[in-house]
Scaffold this motif. Structure first.
Motif, PDB file in Angstrom:
ATOM      1  N   GLN A  82      53.334  50.680  16.892  1.00  0.00           N
ATOM      2  CA  GLN A  82      52.296  50.417  15.907  1.00  0.00           C
ATOM      3  C   GLN A  82      52.172  48.910  15.739  1.00  0.00           C
ATOM      4  N   MET A  83      50.984  48.404  15.973  1.00  0.00           N
ATOM      5  CA  MET A  83      50.752  46.968  15.917  1.00  0.00           C
ATOM      6  C   MET A  83      49.757  46.675  14.799  1.00  0.00           C
ATOM      7  N   ASN A  84      50.200  45.940  13.814  1.00  0.00           N
ATOM      8  CA  ASN A  84      49.364  45.577  12.666  1.00  0.00           C
ATOM      9  C   ASN A  84      49.174  44.071  12.598  1.00  0.00           C
ATOM     10  N   SER A  85      48.185  43.656  11.832  1.00  0.00           N
ATOM     11  CA  SER A  85      47.916  42.225  11.633  1.00  0.00           C
ATOM     12  C   SER A  85      47.849  41.498  12.975  1.00  0.00           C
ATOM     13  N   LEU A  86      47.083  42.055  13.875  1.00  0.00           N
ATOM     14  CA  LEU A  86      47.026  41.508  15.236  1.00  0.00           C
ATOM     15  C   LEU A  86      46.377  40.135  15.248  1.00  0.00           C
ATOM     16  N   LYS A  87      46.873  39.310  16.155  1.00  0.00           N
ATOM     17  CA  LYS A  87      46.403  37.936  16.314  1.00  0.00           C
ATOM     18  C   LYS A  87      45.892  37.735  17.738  1.00  0.00           C
ATOM     19  N   PRO A  88      45.029  36.763  17.946  1.00  0.00           N
ATOM     20  CA  PRO A  88      44.560  36.502  19.317  1.00  0.00           C
ATOM     21  C   PRO A  88      45.705  36.263  20.302  1.00  0.00           C
ATOM     22  N   GLU A  89      46.787  35.685  19.853  1.00  0.00           N
ATOM     23  CA  GLU A  89      47.922  35.434  20.749  1.00  0.00           C
ATOM     24  C   GLU A  89      48.696  36.700  21.116  1.00  0.00           C
ATOM     25  N   ASP A  90      48.339  37.832  20.529  1.00  0.00           N
ATOM     26  CA  ASP A  90      48.922  39.104  20.945  1.00  0.00           C
ATOM     27  C   ASP A  90      48.212  39.686  22.166  1.00  0.00           C
ATOM     28  N   THR A  91      47.131  39.039  22.587  1.00  0.00           N
ATOM     29  CA  THR A  91      46.388  39.511  23.748  1.00  0.00           C
ATOM     30  C   THR A  91      47.260  39.454  25.000  1.00  0.00           C
ATOM     31  N   ALA A  92      47.376  40.586  25.679  1.00  0.00           N
ATOM     32  CA  ALA A  92      48.226  40.689  26.870  1.00  0.00           C
ATOM     33  C   ALA A  92      48.111  42.100  27.431  1.00  0.00           C
ATOM     34  N   VAL A  93      48.683  42.289  28.608  1.00  0.00           N
ATOM     35  CA  VAL A  93      48.924  43.636  29.111  1.00  0.00           C
ATOM     36  C   VAL A  93      50.286  44.074  28.566  1.00  0.00           C
ATOM     37  N   TYR A  94      50.305  45.239  27.959  1.00  0.00           N
ATOM     38  CA  TYR A  94      51.518  45.772  27.349  1.00  0.00           C
ATOM     39  C   TYR A  94      52.104  46.854  28.257  1.00  0.00           C
ATOM     40  N   TYR A  95      53.401  46.751  28.483  1.00  0.00           N
ATOM     41  CA  TYR A  95      54.118  47.677  29.349  1.00  0.00           C
ATOM     42  C   TYR A  95      55.259  48.331  28.573  1.00  0.00           C
ATOM     43  N   CYS A  96      55.544  49.572  28.904  1.00  0.00           N
ATOM     44  CA  CYS A  96      56.788  50.157  28.414  1.00  0.00           C
ATOM     45  C   CYS A  96      57.745  50.318  29.589  1.00  0.00           C
ATOM     46  N   GLY A  97      59.021  50.208  29.275  1.00  0.00           N
ATOM     47  CA  GLY A  97      60.060  50.323  30.284  1.00  0.00           C
ATOM     48  C   GLY A  97      61.191  51.194  29.787  1.00  0.00           C
ATOM     49  N   ALA A  98      61.895  51.816  30.705  1.00  0.00           N
ATOM     50  CA  ALA A  98      63.054  52.641  30.378  1.00  0.00           C
ATOM     51  C   ALA A  98      64.290  52.039  31.027  1.00  0.00           C
ATOM     52  N   ASP A  99      65.335  51.922  30.221  1.00  0.00           N
ATOM     53  CA  ASP A  99      66.627  51.454  30.733  1.00  0.00           C
ATOM     54  C   ASP A  99      67.444  52.687  31.109  1.00  0.00           C
ATOM     55  N   LEU A 100      67.639  52.884  32.403  1.00  0.00           N
ATOM     56  CA  LEU A 100      68.278  54.101  32.879  1.00  0.00           C
ATOM     57  C   LEU A 100      69.798  54.028  32.842  1.00  0.00           C
ATOM     58  N   GLN A 101      70.348  52.863  32.447  1.00  0.00           N
ATOM     59  CA  GLN A 101      71.793  52.683  32.530  1.00  0.00           C
ATOM     60  C   GLN A 101      72.479  52.567  31.172  1.00  0.00           C
ATOM     61  N   TRP A 102      71.797  51.955  30.199  1.00  0.00           N
ATOM     62  CA  TRP A 102      72.430  51.685  28.920  1.00  0.00           C
ATOM     63  C   TRP A 102      71.683  52.367  27.794  1.00  0.00           C
ATOM     64  N   ARG A 103      72.417  52.887  26.819  1.00  0.00           N
ATOM     65  CA  ARG A 103      71.799  53.587  25.709  1.00  0.00           C
ATOM     66  C   ARG A 103      71.355  52.629  24.603  1.00  0.00           C
TER      67      ARG A 103
END
Length: 125
Positions: A82-103
Motif C-alpha cells: 500500500q503506497m500513500n502520499s505518493l511523490k514524483p520521486e516514487d516513479t519507477a518500475v516496482y518489482y517483487c522478489g522472493a528470498d528462497l533461502q532465508w526466512r
C-alpha cells in the motif's frame, strides 16, 4: 517452480495512493521472505519494503517509511504494498522478489532469487 507477477501499477497524482500486489504460482508466498524493490531509469534497484516469512518482521526503505505498508494476504497468496502520499520521486518500475533461502527479510536485492517482471508506477500531475 515459483513464478511471481506484480500488478496494480499506474499513473497517479502526487499525494495519491496505489496498492500493488505480488501474486505467486507454483509455491506459497507465506513460506518465503518477500521484498518490494523499485528501479528508476538510470538508477540502481532500490529496496522499498520486505516482510519475513511468518510475518515476524517488516522493514522499509528510508524514503518510504511512514508512507508505504507491506502486508500478506495468505488466502489469495499475495503480498501487497500500500503506497500513500505518493511523490514524483516514487516513479519507477516496482518489482517483487522472493528470498528462497532465508526466512528473515532484508532490503537488499542480492538476497532475492526469484523476481517478477515489474509494474510501472508513475506519479505525476
Amino acid at each position: 517452480q515459483l513464478q511471481l507477477v506484480e500488478y496494480g501499477g499506474g499513473l497517479v497524482q502526487p499525494g495519491g495512493s496505489l496498492r500493488l500486489s505480488c501474486a505467486a504460482s507454483g509455491a506459497t508466498l507465506a513460506d518465503y521472505a518477500i521484498g518490494w524493490f523499485r528501479q528508476a531509469p538510470g538508477k540502481e534497484r532500490e529496496g522499498v519494503a520486505c516482510i519475513s516469512s511468518g510475518d515476524t518482521s517488516t522493514h522499509y526503505g528510508r524514503s518510504v517509511k511512514g508512507r508505504f505498508a507491506i502486508s500478506r494476504d495468505n488466502v489469495n497468496n499475495t503480498v501487497n504494498l500500500q503506497m500513500n502520499s505518493l511523490k514524483p520521486e516514487d516513479t519507477a518500475v516496482y518489482y517483487c522478489g522472493a528470498d528462497l533461502q532465508w526466512r528473515l527479510c532484508v532490503i537488499e536485492p542480492s538476497s532475492y532469487d526469484s523476481w517478477g517482471q515489474g509494474t510501472q508506477v508513475t506519479v505525476s500531475s
